[in-house]
Design a protein around this motif. Structure first.
Motif, PDB file in Angstrom:
ATOM      1  N   PRO A 125       0.843  -1.210   0.000  1.00 49.93           N
ATOM      2  CA  PRO A 125       0.000   0.000   0.000  1.00 49.93           C
ATOM      3  C   PRO A 125       0.875   1.255   0.000  1.00 49.93           C
ATOM      4  O   PRO A 125       1.980   1.253   0.531  1.00 49.93           O
ATOM      5  N   ILE A 126       0.340   2.281  -0.609  1.00 49.64           N
ATOM      6  CA  ILE A 126       1.066   3.551  -0.661  1.00 49.64           C
ATOM      7  C   ILE A 126       0.890   4.260   0.668  1.00 49.64           C
ATOM      8  O   ILE A 126      -0.231   4.392   1.175  1.00 49.64           O
ATOM      9  N   ALA A 127       1.982   4.716   1.246  1.00 51.54           N
ATOM     10  CA  ALA A 127       1.926   5.392   2.538  1.00 51.54           C
ATOM     11  C   ALA A 127       1.246   6.750   2.402  1.00 51.54           C
ATOM     12  O   ALA A 127       1.400   7.445   1.401  1.00 51.54           O
ATOM     13  N   ASP A 128       0.492   7.103   3.401  1.00 49.22           N
ATOM     14  CA  ASP A 128      -0.179   8.405   3.434  1.00 49.22           C
ATOM     15  C   ASP A 128       0.855   9.465   3.803  1.00 49.22           C
ATOM     16  O   ASP A 128       1.464   9.409   4.865  1.00 49.22           O
ATOM     17  N   PRO A 129       1.080  10.462   2.930  1.00 43.26           N
ATOM     18  CA  PRO A 129       2.108  11.459   3.224  1.00 43.26           C
ATOM     19  C   PRO A 129       1.757  12.353   4.413  1.00 43.26           C
ATOM     20  O   PRO A 129       2.627  13.005   4.976  1.00 43.26           O
ATOM     21  N   TYR A 130       0.490  12.371   4.816  1.00 40.39           N
ATOM     22  CA  TYR A 130       0.072  13.228   5.925  1.00 40.39           C
ATOM     23  C   TYR A 130      -0.020  12.459   7.241  1.00 40.39           C
ATOM     24  O   TYR A 130      -0.371  13.034   8.264  1.00 40.39           O
ATOM     25  N   GLY A 131       0.251  11.160   7.198  1.00 39.31           N
ATOM     26  CA  GLY A 131       0.264  10.359   8.427  1.00 39.31           C
ATOM     27  C   GLY A 131      -1.091  10.016   8.990  1.00 39.31           C
ATOM     28  O   GLY A 131      -1.189   9.556  10.115  1.00 39.31           O
ATOM     29  N   ALA A 132      -2.157  10.253   8.258  1.00 46.14           N
ATOM     30  CA  ALA A 132      -3.484   9.947   8.769  1.00 46.14           C
ATOM     31  C   ALA A 132      -3.852   8.532   8.352  1.00 46.14           C
ATOM     32  O   ALA A 132      -4.302   8.275   7.253  1.00 46.14           O
ATOM     33  N   GLY A 133      -3.678   7.593   9.221  1.00 48.28           N
ATOM     34  CA  GLY A 133      -4.106   6.265   8.892  1.00 48.28           C
ATOM     35  C   GLY A 133      -3.072   5.290   9.099  1.00 48.28           C
ATOM     36  O   GLY A 133      -2.618   4.376   9.013  1.00 48.28           O
TER      37      GLY A 133
END
Length: 89
Positions: free
Chosen positions: A81-89
Motif C-alpha cells: 500500500p502507498i503510505a499516506d504522506p500526511y500520516g493519517a491512517g
C-alpha cells in the motif's frame, strides 16, 4: 485497477513500447547510399514505416497490459500500500 488507472497505464506502456519499436528495421540514407545534397540528415530513415510501427506498438502494448492486468487481478504479485504522506491512517 480502475478504468482510469488502466487507461493511464496502457498509454504510458504504449509510449515506452513505441520508443523501443521505432528503431527496428530502419534503413538510413547513409546505409542506403543515398546522397543528401539538400542538407538533410544522412541518419534520417529512408522509409520509416510509421503505420506498421504504430500497429506493432499497439498489439505489443496490449499483450503486455493483459499480462500485467492478470498478474495484478489474480494476486500473483501483491503491491504494497502507498503510505499516506500526511500520516493519517
Amino acid at each position: 485497477m480502475t478504468i482510469t488507472t488502466g487507461v493511464a497505464i496502457y498509454l504510458t506502456l504504449w509510449w515506452v513500447v513505441l520508443f523501443a519499436v521505432l528503431p527496428l528495421g530502419t534503413v538510413t540514407h547513409a546505409e542506403a547510399g543515398i546522397d543528401k545534397r539538400d542538407g538533410g540528415d544522412p541518419g534520417a530513415p529512408v522509409d520509416p514505416k510509421l503505420k506498421r510501427k504504430f500497429l506493432t506498438t499497439t498489439w505489443v502494448s496490449a499483450v503486455i497490459f493483459v499480462i500485467l492486468w492478470a498478474v495484478l487481478h489474480f494476486g500473483l504479485i501483491q503491491l504494497p500500500p502507498i503510505a499516506d504522506p500526511y500520516g493519517a491512517g
